[in-house]
Design a protein around this motif. Structure first.
Motif, PDB file in Angstrom:
ATOM      1  N   THR B  37       4.110 -23.296  -3.586  1.00  0.00           N
ATOM      2  CA  THR B  37       4.794 -22.016  -3.760  1.00  0.00           C
ATOM      3  C   THR B  37       5.181 -21.411  -2.410  1.00  0.00           C
ATOM      4  O   THR B  37       6.314 -20.940  -2.240  1.00  0.00           O
ATOM      5  N   GLY B  40       7.980 -23.491  -1.001  1.00  0.00           N
ATOM      6  CA  GLY B  40       9.223 -23.256  -1.733  1.00  0.00           C
ATOM      7  C   GLY B  40       9.824 -21.890  -1.439  1.00  0.00           C
ATOM      8  O   GLY B  40      11.039 -21.742  -1.315  1.00  0.00           O
ATOM      9  N   ARG B  55      15.232 -20.178  -5.534  1.00  0.00           N
ATOM     10  CA  ARG B  55      13.791 -20.405  -5.360  1.00  0.00           C
ATOM     11  C   ARG B  55      13.014 -20.268  -6.669  1.00  0.00           C
ATOM     12  O   ARG B  55      11.861 -20.707  -6.746  1.00  0.00           O
ATOM     13  N   ILE B  57      13.545 -21.978  -9.038  1.00  0.00           N
ATOM     14  CA  ILE B  57      13.401 -23.364  -9.503  1.00  0.00           C
ATOM     15  C   ILE B  57      11.959 -23.836  -9.385  1.00  0.00           C
ATOM     16  O   ILE B  57      11.495 -24.631 -10.206  1.00  0.00           O
ATOM     17  N   TYR B  58      11.223 -23.332  -8.381  1.00  0.00           N
ATOM     18  CA  TYR B  58       9.870 -23.835  -8.130  1.00  0.00           C
ATOM     19  C   TYR B  58       8.867 -23.460  -9.204  1.00  0.00           C
ATOM     20  O   TYR B  58       7.765 -24.009  -9.224  1.00  0.00           O
ATOM     21  N   VAL B  61      11.461 -25.075 -13.259  1.00  0.00           N
ATOM     22  CA  VAL B  61      11.535 -26.494 -13.610  1.00  0.00           C
ATOM     23  C   VAL B  61      10.165 -27.087 -13.968  1.00  0.00           C
ATOM     24  O   VAL B  61      10.039 -27.729 -15.014  1.00  0.00           O
ATOM     25  N   LEU B 205       8.956 -28.803  -4.828  1.00  0.00           N
ATOM     26  CA  LEU B 205       9.122 -28.824  -6.284  1.00  0.00           C
ATOM     27  C   LEU B 205       8.137 -29.814  -6.914  1.00  0.00           C
ATOM     28  O   LEU B 205       7.476 -29.508  -7.914  1.00  0.00           O
ATOM     29  N   ASN B 208       4.627 -28.394  -6.807  1.00  0.00           N
ATOM     30  CA  ASN B 208       4.393 -27.405  -7.852  1.00  0.00           C
ATOM     31  C   ASN B 208       4.290 -28.057  -9.230  1.00  0.00           C
ATOM     32  O   ASN B 208       3.538 -27.595 -10.076  1.00  0.00           O
TER      33      ASN B 208
END
Lengths: 75, 252
Positions: B37, B40, B55, B57-58, B61, B205, B208
């Motif tokens: 985190t 990201g 950001r 997205i972290y 997704v 990514l 995470n």
């Protein structure tokens, strides 16, 4: 580091509301389920002992009233 | 081949296994999530089109992918429970449902907060979004159905059927962006091709993703332990366990 200052980091290039809202809600949701599951465990453990005590009490009560039990059995 | 699995059908063994695994899952989850985190949010480069809003997205997704994986895992547990009559498998199924629902909620919520600045709308009735919303309802349905029955063996079977039928929704979610003309973008990493994302953005990514997976596993084993205790509340080994854990403070 992609940001020059704390100020820039917090403002997230103008998307502060959306980014921090997402991360904040996610954090709270994850914390809530983890904390809730841990709390449930403690409560269940207490319930186990409470149930056991209840069973013991019922057993005790049965032993203390042999007359009535005998009367019912006779029928 | 699968014989090593058999002892874990016994609730006592399953409980001990969960207890052993739990600290490792927590360790991986906390480390990966903290590192991923921060990386990201602060160190990954900006997206050339979306700026810093990407950001999200972290968390979006990983939670979206794992909301589907958790569902499949839950359905597999339901299948095992029904085919081999394992009550422990139904307990695992119901242990996974709440955390799966939380992941689905996170995916939907962060999607909305990302959609507002990028698409101009919090919500659109698009194939990807709608099928993910149905996934949330499936999770809630499984939980509700399970809690509606007094007899938990019956409850497991009924909720298991629902979980199995709902599996059909998972490929629909995954392929929705290809089958229909949607506003949602196509797959970035979950495809048989090179990921269409720069490595500096991809590493946090993946971290995470690992962190979320470990978190789900940790919560699942916690909840499975709880479910086992709830179902076996009168068993001597559970009583012994409670006495050990609570020690002298609740001595009766």
């Amino acid at each position: 580091m992609q940001f020059d200052s704390w100020q820039a980091f917090l403002s997230m290039g103008g998307y502060a509301l959306y980014v921090w809202l997402s991360f904040g809600v996610t954090f709270i949701a994850m914390l809530a389920i983890a904390w809730g599951s841990a709390r449930q465990h403690t409560q269940l453990m207490q319930q186990v002992l409470k149930e056991r005590a209840r069973r013991a009490r019922i057993r005790q009560a049965r032993q203390n009233e042999p007359v009535q039990t005998a009367g019912l059995d006779a029928k | 081949m699968w014989k090593w699995l058999h002892p874990y059908a016994k609730t006592e063994n399953a409980y001990q296994l969960c207890k052993t695994l739990q600290p490792y899952f927590w360790g991986v989850a906390v480390v990966a999530l903290v590192v991923g985190t921060i990386w990201g949010l602060a160190f990954a480069p900006q997206d050339y089109q979306q700026g810093d809003s990407f950001r999200i997205i972290y968390i979006h997704v990983p939670s979206a992918i794992l909301s589907m994986s958790t569902y499949v895992a839950m359905a597999v547990a339901a299948l095992v429970g029904m085919v081999w009559q394992w009550r422990t498998a139904f307990m695992a199924m119901i242990a996974m449902a709440p955390i799966g629902a939380v992941m689905t909620f996170i995916a939907l919520f962060t999607g909305a907060a990302w959609g507002k600045p990028m698409w101009g709308a919090w919500w659109v009735w698009d194939a990807r979004l709608t099928s993910e919303l149905i996934l949330l309802f499936l999770y809630l349905g499984v939980i509700a159905l399970y809690s509606a029955f007094e007899d938990k063996q019956q409850a497991g079977k009924a909720a298991g059927v629902m979980a199995l039928v709902g599996v059909v929704n998972v490929p629909i979610i995954h392929y929705s962006v290809e089958w229909w003309n949607t506003l949602h973008q196509g797959a970035t990493i979950s495809k048989f091709d090179k990921p269409s994302i720069a490595p500096e953005m991809l590493w946090p990514l993946l971290l995470n993703l690992l962190g979320f997976a470990a978190f789900i596993a940790a919560v699942t084993v916690m909840r499975l332990r709880n479910e086992i205790v709830r179902r076996e509340i009168q068993r001597p080994w559970v009583v012994e366990l409670a006495q050990q854990e609570l020690g002298g403070r609740n001595a009766v």
